[in-house]
Enzyme design. Structure first.
Site, short mmCIF file in Angstrom:
data_model
loop_
_atom_site.label_atom_id
_atom_site.label_comp_id
_atom_site.label_asym_id
_atom_site.label_seq_id
_atom_site.Cartn_x
_atom_site.Cartn_y
_atom_site.Cartn_z
N LYS A 160 1.00 -0.95 -0.16
CA LYS A 160 -0.03 0.34 0.10
C LYS A 160 1.54 1.35 -0.02
O LYS A 160 1.22 1.74 0.74
CB LYS A 160 -0.36 0.13 1.75
CG LYS A 160 -2.05 1.54 0.48
CD LYS A 160 -2.79 0.68 2.31
CE LYS A 160 -4.20 1.94 2.40
NZ LYS A 160 -5.02 1.98 1.18
N1 PMP Z 1 -7.59 -1.39 -3.20
C1 PMP Z 1 -7.31 -0.48 -2.83
C2 PMP Z 1 -6.14 0.91 -4.29
C3 PMP Z 1 -7.16 0.21 -1.51
O1 PMP Z 1 -6.53 1.43 -1.34
C4 PMP Z 1 -7.54 -0.47 -0.74
C5 PMP Z 1 -8.05 -0.18 0.56
N2 PMP Z 1 -7.18 0.27 1.33
C6 PMP Z 1 -8.36 -1.98 -0.62
C7 PMP Z 1 -8.01 -2.25 -2.55
C8 PMP Z 1 -9.32 -2.10 0.06
O2 PMP Z 1 -8.12 -2.63 1.15
P1 PMP Z 1 -8.41 -3.08 2.15
O3 PMP Z 1 -9.95 -3.93 3.03
O4 PMP Z 1 -7.55 -3.34 3.52
O5 PMP Z 1 -8.98 -1.57 3.09
#
Ligand code: PMP
Length: 297
Positions: A160
């Site tokens: 991320k």
């Molecule tokens: N894809 C992207 C590009 C994101 O920014 C997020 C949010 N963090 C997600 C998927 C979903 O991740 P999560 O469920 O861990 O928040």
């Protein structure tokens, strides 16, 4: 959004490099490696009724993301977990959003930045779900982005990392300019990937289909929703999905820590009608994050 207080002008305190500091003093210099070269990773998690949902999983991902960028966070995961609660408490927030961020500092200002300090900040702010469940069930409209999720040997796609959001912001701005809520992105092979900040699920004949997360985040919410669905006896198929298959699906929804479970009514030319299974999963996720039912995963 004239009523939103700019994020650098809020009252209170946030956690920055090991201690709480006045919110408005949590500054970094313009010559910061993280700003110029995207040596920056972050998290986004919600706190519900005073408990951060899947905090350990988010902190573990922050450390994995940092590791993929060659950054060593100078704290333990337990210290960061505690710091998240300190940041929430400092703002008196029991229901809101937490943003941990780790980035390279200013000691070096070129591509190579081996000797930079790794800074960590954690801020908490209110972020309600904007729609009532009834409004949410109408579904949001997505445009198809002109940008594709990169290949895993083009960028560290399981991190991320701030740099991976460049194409997300461009895509979302383009979609918003044309009246859409968000953009859906294909991947480098042309398969359906994800939205700009959330994963995607489709429903056909009571079965969930979702893209295999081999070049984008395997979201923590995505994993929760898969576990919830399986516990309810719903079949979940993770596979590569071609855009032209979207006409076969009846329902579609997004998942993410901020988005939670958000029904979708439109992706480009494809139409969906949020239905009973989407509603069941949306409500089951809402109950789980608020601790009304024990976590399934
Ligand atoms: N894809 C992207 C590009 C994101 O920014 C997020 C949010 N963090 C997600 C998927 C979903 O991740 P999560 O469920 O861990 O928040």
């Amino acid at each position: 959004m004239a009523d939103v207080i700019p994020f650098d002008q809020r009252d209170g305190a946030l956690w920055y490099d090991g201690k709480l500091v006045p919110w408005k003093d949590a500054k970094t210099h313009v010559l910061t490696h993280g700003l110029h070269y995207a040596s920056c990773v972050f998290e986004g998690q919600r706190i519900y009724n005073g408990t951060v949902y899947k905090l350990k999983e988010h902190t573990a991902r922050l450390f994995r993301s940092a590791g993929l960028l060659g950054m060593k966070i100078p704290y333990t995961e337990e210290e960061i977990n505690r710091a998240c609660y300190e940041a929430a408490k400092a703002q008196g927030i029991t229901d809101g959003y937490l943003r941990p961020v780790a980035f390279r500092g200013s000691e070096m200002m070129a591509v190579s930045a081996q000797n930079t300090t790794i800074h960590v900040a954690i801020a908490c702010w209110p972020w309600p779900s904007y729609f009532s469940p009834a409004e949410k069930l109408k579904g949001i409209r997505l445009e198809i982005s002109q940008w594709r999720r990169p290949a895993p040997d083009t960028a560290p796609t399981s991190a991320k990392a701030a740099g991976l959001y460049m194409i997300c912001t461009i895509s979302k701005h383009a979609a918003e300019a044309r009246g859409y809520a968000d953009a859906m992105m294909w991947d480098y092979r042309g398969f359906v990937a994800e939205a700009t900040g959330a994963n995607v699920f489709f429903i056909k004949d009571g079965v969930l289909h979702t893209p295999t997360p081999d070049c984008f985040l395997n979201g923590i919410t995505r994993q929760s929703v898969i576990a919830i669905a399986k516990a309810k006896g719903v079949t979940v198929i993770e596979r590569h999905i071609k855009p032209e298959e979207l006409s076969d699906f009846s329902e579609c929804f997004l998942t993410g820590s901020a988005a939670e479970v958000t029904p979708v009514s439109e992706i480009g030319p494809y139409r969906f009608k949020p239905g009973a299974l989407t509603e069941t999963l949306m409500n089951a996720y809402a109950d789980e994050v608020r601790g009304k039912v024990p976590a399934t995963a």
